[in-house]
Motif scaffolding. Structure first.
Motif, short mmCIF file in Angstrom:
data_model
loop_
_atom_site.label_atom_id
_atom_site.label_comp_id
_atom_site.label_asym_id
_atom_site.label_seq_id
_atom_site.Cartn_x
_atom_site.Cartn_y
_atom_site.Cartn_z
N TYR A 282 0.85 -1.20 0.00
CA TYR A 282 0.00 0.00 0.00
C TYR A 282 0.88 1.25 0.00
O TYR A 282 0.59 2.24 -0.67
CB TYR A 282 -0.94 0.01 1.20
N PHE B 37 1.99 1.94 -3.42
CA PHE B 37 0.88 2.57 -4.16
C PHE B 37 0.79 4.05 -3.83
O PHE B 37 0.65 4.91 -4.72
CB PHE B 37 -0.43 1.86 -3.80
N LEU B 38 0.90 4.40 -2.54
CA LEU B 38 0.80 5.80 -2.11
C LEU B 38 1.96 6.63 -2.68
O LEU B 38 1.80 7.80 -3.04
CB LEU B 38 0.77 5.88 -0.59
N ASN C 175 1.13 7.25 -6.20
CA ASN C 175 0.08 8.28 -6.30
C ASN C 175 0.73 9.66 -6.39
O ASN C 175 0.40 10.46 -7.26
CB ASN C 175 -0.84 8.22 -5.07
N ALA D 264 1.71 -1.05 -8.72
CA ALA D 264 1.50 0.20 -7.97
C ALA D 264 1.31 1.38 -8.93
O ALA D 264 0.44 2.23 -8.73
CB ALA D 264 2.70 0.45 -7.05
N GLN E 137 -2.20 1.05 -10.63
CA GLN E 137 -3.28 1.39 -9.69
C GLN E 137 -3.32 2.90 -9.46
O GLN E 137 -4.39 3.52 -9.42
CB GLN E 137 -3.07 0.65 -8.37
N ALA E 138 -2.14 3.53 -9.37
CA ALA E 138 -2.08 4.99 -9.15
C ALA E 138 -2.67 5.74 -10.36
O ALA E 138 -3.27 6.80 -10.20
CB ALA E 138 -0.64 5.43 -8.91
N GLN F 220 -8.63 4.00 -2.12
CA GLN F 220 -8.64 2.55 -1.97
C GLN F 220 -9.44 1.86 -3.07
O GLN F 220 -9.20 0.70 -3.38
CB GLN F 220 -9.10 2.19 -0.56
N TYR G 46 -6.75 1.25 -5.46
CA TYR G 46 -5.81 0.25 -4.93
C TYR G 46 -6.39 -1.16 -5.00
O TYR G 46 -5.69 -2.15 -5.10
CB TYR G 46 -5.45 0.58 -3.48
N ARG G 47 -7.71 -1.25 -5.00
CA ARG G 47 -8.33 -2.58 -4.94
C ARG G 47 -8.62 -3.17 -6.32
O ARG G 47 -9.11 -4.28 -6.43
CB ARG G 47 -9.57 -2.53 -4.07
#
Ligand code: LRH
Ligand code: MN
Length: 427
Positions: free
Chosen positions: A298, A301-302, A305, A348, A351-352, A377, A380-381
């Protein structure tokens, strides 16, 4: 070992129907959100991550090292191994060399071999954290920060030499990581050490070609355990600004004290236009150099982002980033470990790219905290793996790289070719 395209397309044949089914399911979800997945697939195809030349063999710690068999024992074999990873993933189109572990004896031949694999040379890395046998002065008490000018000059000359090796390989950047620091209170004058390091880096910077970048990598501790001359992003930033416009900070994910908010550091360094690149890995405690996304997916991923936001709204003109892995494989097959890291980094990133930034902006403007988290999220999911597989397939790679690697017995082939006792230079 050269991966044949015919083997790859035959292998992909087995996976095609399952792949298209998974891709269809995800595309339906994204269509409903009016998200064009083709644009994301294209971005993934263009997203290349450099493989560290020092992480193609089994890593180890002071407590032991468990050899893996079939390890590359010279630079030529290391480039072939990166070639295997790139053939399967189509996302490892560069190698980052560490000098003197990987001095190219014949730069033209090495470049030729690398281009046959579709590989270029990313940042070269200097090494003043070990003493080489023929070296006149020891770096035991530091290199660029050392109180002894002769030792600083020796370290500066080494870094200038590394730039020259890089130039011969058409590399366009050098990473400087210094183990310099102290183990006991009172041992070092922090201000003098910083100033000596700044002066030394400026002399190295003078040697940098106009189209090159200098990356200054920070790390809070190890191998020094009381102080490190460049322990954090702030010190790296000050030194980069002290050098000039071609000097940048380099963020190694493992070089942060526990619970550090790395994504905030990334956002600010990019806003300042001083973020040069990354050493991707993961960690639970210290500089563990574990597989990317294996412990804190996670957080990765952040971080992406902030990177996507910074790349899409790049007011500061931060240059394109250097994407590199820096890991150590103590128990996994190095090539499988690197393939897994590439997958985690690209998951990652994808997803971002799926974050609804317009909705996030509105929710932030309304301080709708719950909504902000829901938007993050939701992205992210998504299981974005079909997009990564499609990017690989379109670029001529394997729909399932680890599957191909094992199915074809690549490691067995390397052991047959190189023997069980071949050892790779590096960490
Ligand atoms: C230091 C570091 C640095 C490299 C070395 C191999 O911990 O991350 O980037 O020089 O690992
Ligand atoms: Mn690193």
């Amino acid at each position: 070992m050269k991966i044949r395209n015919s083997d790859l397309s035959k292998f992909n044949q087995h996976y095609k129907s399952e792949h298209y089914e998974n891709l269809g399911i995800l595309n339906n979800q994204l269509d409903r959100k009016k998200i064009d997945s083709r644009a994301i697939v294209e971005k993934l195809q263009n997203f290349q991550v450099a493989i560290p030349s020092w992480a193609l063999g089994a890593g180890g710690t002071r407590f032991g090292r468990f050899s893996y068999g079939g390890e590359p024992s010279n630079l030529e074999e290391k480039i072939d191994d990166v070639g295997v990873i790139h053939a399967l993933t189509q996302s490892a189109g560069a190698i980052s060399l560490h000098i003197p572990w990987d001095i190219p004896k014949d730069a033209i031949a090495i470049k030729e071999q690398a281009s046959e694999h579709g590989i270029v040379f990313d940042a070269v890395n200097s090494n003043t954290f070990q003493d080489q046998s023929e070296q006149k002065h020891s770096y035991k008490y530091g290199s660029l920060c050392n109180v002894n000018k002769d030792i600083r000059d020796q370290a500066i000359a080494h870094n200038q030499e590394v730039i020259d090796y890089g130039k011969a390989l058409d590399s366009k950047s050098m990473t400087v990581w210094l183990s310099d620091g102290s183990n006991f209170p009172g041992q070092q004058d922090f201000k003098k050490a910083f100033q000596n390091t700044q002066d030394s880096l400026q002399q190295i910077y003078q040697h940098l070609p106009d189209d090159w970048k200098l990356f200054i990598e920070y790390k809070p501790y190890e191998p020094n355990f009381y102080s490190t001359v460049i322990p954090d992003w702030g010190t790296s930033l000050m030194l980069a600004e002290g050098c000039g416009s071609q000097a940048y900070t380099l963020v190694d994910l493992g070089h942060h004290l526990p619970n550090t908010n790395i994504e905030q550091i990334v956002a600010i360094l990019m806003m300042k236009g001083k973020l040069g690149g990354f050493h991707f890995n993961d960690s639970k405690y210290g500089d563990d150099d574990l597989t990317c996304g294996s412990i804190k997916p996670y957080q990765l991923f952040l971080i992406f982002n902030e990177l996507v936001d910074g790349m899409e709204n790049n007011e500061s003109g931060n240059p394109p980033l250097a994407w590199m892995i820096d890991a150590s494989h103590n128990i996994k097959d190095p090539l499988e470990d690197l393939i897994q890291s590439l997958e985690a980094i690209r998951i990652a990133y994808a997803q971002a790219l799926l974050i609804d930034r317009a909705a996030l902006l509105r929710a932030r403007e309304e301080s709708d905290v719950v909504r902000c988290q829901e938007i993050m999220q939701a992205a992210y999911r998504y299981d974005v793996r079909p997009l990564l597989a499609e990017a690989r397939r379109l670029s001529g790679g394997a729909i399932d790289p680890i599957g191909f690697y094992r199915d074809k017995g690549v490691r067995k082939g390397l052991i047959k070719e190189r023997g069980v006792n071949s050892v790779a230079s590096g960490l």
